[in-house]
Each structure stands twice: as C-alpha cells, then as structure tokens.
Design a protein around this motif. Structure first.
Motif, PDB file in Angstrom:
ATOM      1  N   LEU A  73       0.908  -1.253   0.457  1.00  0.00           N
ATOM      2  CA  LEU A  73      -0.307   0.342  -0.075  1.00  0.00           C
ATOM      3  C   LEU A  73       0.579   1.101   0.405  1.00  0.00           C
ATOM      4  CD1 LEU A  73      -3.018   1.673   0.288  1.00  0.00           C
ATOM      5  CD2 LEU A  73      -2.518   1.345   2.531  1.00  0.00           C
ATOM      6  N   VAL A  74       1.854   1.086   0.784  1.00  0.00           N
ATOM      7  CA  VAL A  74       2.653   2.316   0.455  1.00  0.00           C
ATOM      8  C   VAL A  74       3.952   2.543   0.016  1.00  0.00           C
ATOM      9  CG1 VAL A  74       4.569   3.526   2.029  1.00  0.00           C
ATOM     10  CG2 VAL A  74       2.989   2.450   3.544  1.00  0.00           C
ATOM     11  N   TYR A  75       4.318   1.822  -0.525  1.00  0.00           N
ATOM     12  CA  TYR A  75       4.658   1.886  -1.989  1.00  0.00           C
ATOM     13  C   TYR A  75       4.005   2.221  -3.399  1.00  0.00           C
ATOM     14  CZ  TYR A  75       9.181   0.484  -0.986  1.00  0.00           C
ATOM     15  OH  TYR A  75      10.887   1.215  -0.068  1.00  0.00           O
ATOM     16  N   THR A  76       2.809   1.847  -3.461  1.00  0.00           N
ATOM     17  CA  THR A  76       1.712   2.394  -4.446  1.00  0.00           C
ATOM     18  C   THR A  76       1.285   3.576  -4.007  1.00  0.00           C
ATOM     19  OG1 THR A  76       1.032   0.089  -4.434  1.00  0.00           O
ATOM     20  CG2 THR A  76      -0.393   1.882  -5.330  1.00  0.00           C
TER      21      THR A  76
ATOM     22  N   LYS B 121      -6.569   1.280  -5.706  1.00  0.00           N
ATOM     23  CA  LYS B 121      -7.643   0.357  -5.452  1.00  0.00           C
ATOM     24  C   LYS B 121      -7.714  -1.135  -4.778  1.00  0.00           C
ATOM     25  CE  LYS B 121     -11.962  -0.235  -5.856  1.00  0.00           C
ATOM     26  NZ  LYS B 121     -12.609  -2.158  -5.718  1.00  0.00           N
ATOM     27  N   GLY B 122      -6.800  -1.810  -5.517  1.00  0.00           N
ATOM     28  CA  GLY B 122      -6.288  -2.269  -5.810  1.00  0.00           C
ATOM     29  C   GLY B 122      -5.026  -2.852  -4.233  1.00  0.00           C
ATOM     30  N   ALA B 123      -4.333  -2.035  -4.059  1.00  0.00           N
ATOM     31  CA  ALA B 123      -4.137  -1.896  -3.413  1.00  0.00           C
ATOM     32  C   ALA B 123      -4.171  -1.846  -1.736  1.00  0.00           C
ATOM     33  CB  ALA B 123      -1.892  -0.936  -3.014  1.00  0.00           C
ATOM     34  N   TRP B 124      -5.170  -1.804  -1.509  1.00  0.00           N
ATOM     35  CA  TRP B 124      -6.201  -1.185  -0.991  1.00  0.00           C
ATOM     36  C   TRP B 124      -7.559  -2.108  -0.536  1.00  0.00           C
ATOM     37  CZ3 TRP B 124      -6.133   1.784   3.806  1.00  0.00           C
ATOM     38  CH2 TRP B 124      -7.845   1.772   4.879  1.00  0.00           C
TER      39      TRP B 124
END
Length: 308
Positions: free
Chosen positions: A221-224, A257-260
C-alpha cells in the motif's frame, strides 16, 4: 551462488535454449520502455541509429539475464516457477551461460557507445553490473529489501534510451526511471503473497518470509501510494501529454484501490478465496507499465503529428 552440480546438459543445447537464457519476456519490457524513452526525448535520432540503440540495449538486457541465470542456477532449481529454466533443467551448462552473458555484455556496451554516446553505454554497463553483482550476487540473498533496491536494474532502460538520444540525464528520464523502480516492489510482493513457499524453499529473504504477510500488505500500500505520486508527476513534464496524464490518473486510482483491498485482507480471507485479490492485483501490475509507457508513446505520436 551457482551450484556446480547443475552442469551436465541432458541433450545438446538448441538455439531456443540459448535464447531463453536472455529472459525474452523481460527483454520485451526492456525494449519497449527503452524505445519510449528514446522516442519521447526532445532530440531525434536517425531511424537506423535509433534501431541500433534499441537493439544493443536489448542485447545488454539479455546479457544480464544470462548472467543472472548462471549465478542463480541453484535456487532456480528449487523454485517451481524457475526450475525449467535452461541451466537448472540441464539444457545449458553454467559455463555456457556465463560465457554468453560476458560476451553479450561487452558487445552491447561497446556497440551502444559507438552507435550513440558513451554516457548511454556507461549506463548500460552499470545496469548490467547492478543487476548481476549488486542484486543477484548480493542483495537477493542478503536482505528483504532485495526487490526494492534491485528494482533499479529494470528501471534504467528508458533512461538509457533518453540518454542515447540526448546525451544527458534530465528530470523526465529520472521520473521514467522512478516509475519502474517504484512499481517493482508492489509487483513482486503481490506475487510473493501467493508464492511464498517458493521463496521459503530457496532461502530467499523476501519480505513475506522475513517480516510476514501483514507487513508485506502494508508495504504494498505504501509503495503504491508513492508510485502514484511519481507517475502523475511525470504527466506534467515535457515528456508526456494529455493522453498520459489521463491514463496515469485512472491507472493509479485503480492500482491504489487494489493495494487498499490487499491491505485490508488477512490470511484467513486470502486463503478462503485462493488469494484471488492478490492474483488480480499482480495480473493488473503486468499491464500497468505497458499502459503507462504506451500512453507516453501515444502522446509522442500525437506531438509529432502536430495534434498536441
């Protein structure tokens, strides 16, 4: 380090076996991003010189792949997704892979320097060295940050293409580098979430192995989020245009959205649906870079035609 037990070929190597050493699927991305980096540069090259530049960058990328297969033959033999590669499967010896890698490295660097400029050649040489010595020989087996730092090797091609055309490094080339560099960790960590046993078996300290899957989800999530910021920043530079900017906003909203969704899941949820969300994120990540660089290419074509 390469296991010397992986030495004797089961049959005489064919051309396809040697070509497989060059990691042709990875080379496709190298060629495409280098081509876009060269094309969006503000300085044009003669078509033949441009073709030669892309060819030698591709050969350099293939050389790095061959040297990586030489060094990683022992762990490739353990991991399900790599055990059929030419060296661990016995189709090509380790010595042959090493010879091919060294020969193509020298050839590609010298020829790129002669065809374009020596700064581009130096960047190609550094890319090969970084991928083989820094990533493969050192980081990959030493730290869970292997993918984070090692991702720089795959991020250089568009910068090399830009430098081949202009002879200099600029903000635009740095942002194209950052786009691939920041994409690499979430891309591979998503894969690691549903392929963890491979890295466990091979003793590779992937983040999922050393810090666990919940921490890996947080890192994705952070990197995205950081990736999205840099991707959109590239959209307001001279290298891009309206097509890229619209595409970057849409693609990164979807990627975030996918990372979340991945961040919100735990292992019970993931195992219940066979890591469907993680696999979908990984599959989309395969298109992510091609779509970004494709949008840059579209803007360059429109700009050349005087449409934008």
């Amino acid at each position: 380090m390469t296991d010397m037990s992986v030495q004797s070929p089961e049959h005489e190597a064919q051309f396809g076996d040697y070509f497989a050493l060059l990691k042709p699927r990875v080379m496709t991305l190298v060629v495409f991003t280098a081509f876009v980096g060269l094309l969006v540069a503000p300085v044009g090259l003669h078509p033949f010189v441009a073709f030669c530049a892309i060819l030698f960058i591709a050969v350099g990328g293939g050389a790095a792949g061959a040297l990586n297969m030489w060094w990683d033959a022992d762990i490739d033999a353990v991991m399900k997704r790599t055990r059929r590669r030419p060296v661990p499967s016995g189709r090509v010896t380790s010595g042959e892979a090493l010879s091919v890698g060294i020969a193509l490295s020298g050839f590609s660097v010298v020829m790129l320097g002669l065809a374009t400029n020596w700064l581009a050649a130096g960047l190609l040489a550094f890319t090969i060295f970084f991928y083989v010595a820094i990533y493969s020989m050192w980081l990959k087996r030493a730290t869970p940050q292997n993918i984070v730092i090692g991702g720089a090797a795959g991020a250089f091609p568009p910068m090399i293409g830009w430098v081949a055309a202009t002879g200099s490094i600029s903000l635009e080339s740095i942002l194209m580098f950052a786009l691939i560099f920041l994409w690499t960790p979430p891309h591979f960590w998503a894969l690691a979430l549903f392929m963890r046993s491979d890295y466990d078996d091979a003793g590779v300290p992937m983040l999922t192995v050393t810090h666990g899957r919940p921490e890996t989800r947080r890192h994705i999530l952070v990197y995205t989020a950081v990736l999205a910021a840099f991707a959109i920043w590239l959209g307001v530079t001279a290298a891009s245009g309206p097509v890229y900017l619209v595409a970057a906003i849409g693609l990164n909203a979807w990627f975030l959205k996918g990372a979340w969704n991945i961040y919100q899941r735990d292992e019970v949820m993931a195992e219940a649906d066979n890591y469907a969300v993680e696999k979908a994120f990984f599959k989309f990540s395969l298109l992510y870079l091609f779509l970004h660089f494709g949008a840059l290419l579209a803007d360059a074509i429109l700009r050349a035609g005087g449409i934008i």
